[in-house]
Design an enzyme around this catalytic site. Structure first.
Site, PDB file in Angstrom:
ATOM      1  N   PRO A  49       0.803  -1.224   0.000  1.00 11.84           N
ATOM      2  CA  PRO A  49       0.000   0.000   0.000  1.00 11.84           C
ATOM      3  C   PRO A  49       0.839   1.281   0.000  1.00 11.84           C
ATOM      4  O   PRO A  49       0.532   2.221  -0.733  1.00 11.84           O
ATOM      5  CB  PRO A  49      -0.829  -0.122   1.285  1.00 11.84           C
ATOM      6  CG  PRO A  49      -0.959  -1.594   1.499  1.00 11.84           C
ATOM      7  CD  PRO A  49       0.350  -2.177   1.042  1.00 11.84           C
ATOM      8  N   VAL A  50       1.901   1.340   0.805  1.00 13.30           N
ATOM      9  CA  VAL A  50       2.727   2.545   0.857  1.00 13.30           C
ATOM     10  C   VAL A  50       3.499   2.722  -0.448  1.00 13.30           C
ATOM     11  O   VAL A  50       3.568   3.825  -1.008  1.00 13.30           O
ATOM     12  CB  VAL A  50       3.689   2.492   2.059  1.00 13.30           C
ATOM     13  CG1 VAL A  50       4.671   3.668   2.019  1.00 13.30           C
ATOM     14  CG2 VAL A  50       2.903   2.512   3.371  1.00 13.30           C
TER      15      VAL A  50
ATOM     16  N   LYS B   3      10.503   6.000  16.585  1.00  6.68           N
ATOM     17  CA  LYS B   3      10.494   7.269  15.861  1.00  6.68           C
ATOM     18  C   LYS B   3      11.275   8.344  16.608  1.00  6.68           C
ATOM     19  O   LYS B   3      11.991   9.150  16.000  1.00  6.68           O
ATOM     20  CB  LYS B   3       9.052   7.714  15.617  1.00  6.68           C
ATOM     21  CG  LYS B   3       8.316   6.802  14.646  1.00  6.68           C
ATOM     22  CD  LYS B   3       6.827   7.095  14.609  1.00  6.68           C
ATOM     23  CE  LYS B   3       6.111   6.159  13.638  1.00  6.68           C
ATOM     24  NZ  LYS B   3       4.644   6.299  13.682  1.00  6.68           N
TER      25      LYS B   3
END
Length: 335
Positions: free
Chosen positions: A22-23, A215
């Site tokens: 999808p990305v 992150k």
């Protein structure tokens, strides 16, 4: 010292895309639709197959793709100047992500990556390969999708003496905690996140604080030059006990947030804690799966970037942005 590999005309610049889920598909479609004058995807690498493309070629059916070849060979055949990675951040894909990045960077091919695992384990090795090849690494898609936290850490707060980071970089945890604050059980909140396409099928990294820590480690590595592979992580998990706390906080102008923190005063450490934040805190105002990062700069003041919902579209757009920023400046003045 090697010269930086600056992209020069003629255009469009050939790009290799690794990963076509999808990305990867979002990246491909948006790059082709909006930036085909400057870039084109010259090749796509799937899990076990690959295909070469011309500037205007359609992606053929998978039956027409060919078995995967070594990355060095594929880069040479496509003439790619940029490798874009959209393969899963999984143990299975880790060796491939690392090999592709090290090989590309060492050959002078820039890397744009939304894949996290190899960044966490081989930060310095990737940096060294980039130095050898005179190439650059861009990781916006790995640090918060459309949220430009990586750009702020790399250049936006450069020189402002940022001393600390406070962040809610995981949209799923924020969404789940807010739903729990309205009375949902943890199970129901997660189900709703799945139904809306906010959460991936496996939410363990979101609820454990692992994704938020990842992150924040990457952001701290860019901001302070820390070796991301050696940063110590301490996290707190969202569980059924959080339901009670979230419900109580919602009635007193407070909200429960999974807050990731790092500071130069506690070097090489990232923590994720469930905190009650007041309405004066920028993290209070997140809605749905939004994210935020605050850079504490004692003299300049706190600087917060807020928004950027988690989605394949957001990650795809982040990679498009990183690719565009590798294009040499063609204007003067403020641009």
């Amino acid at each position: 010292m090697p010269a930086t590999n600056v992209l020069e005309p003629p255009c469009p610049v050939p790009v290799v895309l690794s990963g076509f889920g999808p990305v990867g598909q979002e990246f491909f479609n948006r790059l082709r639709a909006n930036h085909h004058q400057d870039f084109y995807v010259a090749g796509i690498r799937g899990r076990a197959d690959e295909v070469m493309l011309g500037p205007d070629a359609k992606v053929p059916e998978r039956a027409q793709w060919h078995p995967l070849t070594p990355i060095a060979e594929f880069l040479q055949r496509t003439g790619a100047l940029i490798l874009v990675q959209a393969i899963p951040s999984s143990l299975e894909a880790h060796p491939r992500a690392l090999e592709e990045s090290i090989t590309a960077l060492g050959r002078g091919v820039h890397v744009v990556s939304a894949t996290k695992n190899h960044l966490l384990t081989h930060w310095r090795e990737l940096e060294a390969a980039a130095q050898t090849g005179g190439s650059r690494i861009r990781i916006s898609g790995a640090t918060g999708a459309a949220l430009p936290a990586a750009d702020l850490a790399r250049i936006g707060v450069n020189g402002l003496n940022a001393r600390a980071i406070r962040a809610c970089p995981n949209g799923t945890s924020t969404f789940v905690l807010d739903r729990m604050g309205r009375g949902d059980s943890l199970e129901d909140a997660v189900k709703e996140a799945h139904r809306l396409g906010i959460a991936e099928s496996n939410t363990s990294a979101d609820l454990s604080g692992s994704d938020a820590a990842t992150k924040t480690r990457l952001i701290a590595g860019m901001l302070w030059g820390w070796d991301v592979a050696k940063i110590h992580v301490d996290t707190e998990t969202i569980d059924e006990n959080s339901v009670r706390v979230a419900g109580a906080s919602a009635s007193s102008s407070q909200r429960l947030r999974a807050v990731a923190s790092a500071s130069v005063d506690q070097a090489m450490k990232v923590t994720v804690r469930l905190e009650l934040v007041s309405s004066q805190d920028p993290l209070f105002h997140l809605t749905g799966p939004e994210k935020a990062v605050t850079f504490s700069c004692p003299e300049a003041g706190d600087i917060t970037v807020h928004g950027g919902r988690s989605s394949p579209a957001g990650a795809g757009l982040a990679m498009v942005k990183d690719v565009l920023n590798l294009l040499p400046t063609r204007t003067t003045g403020f641009h």
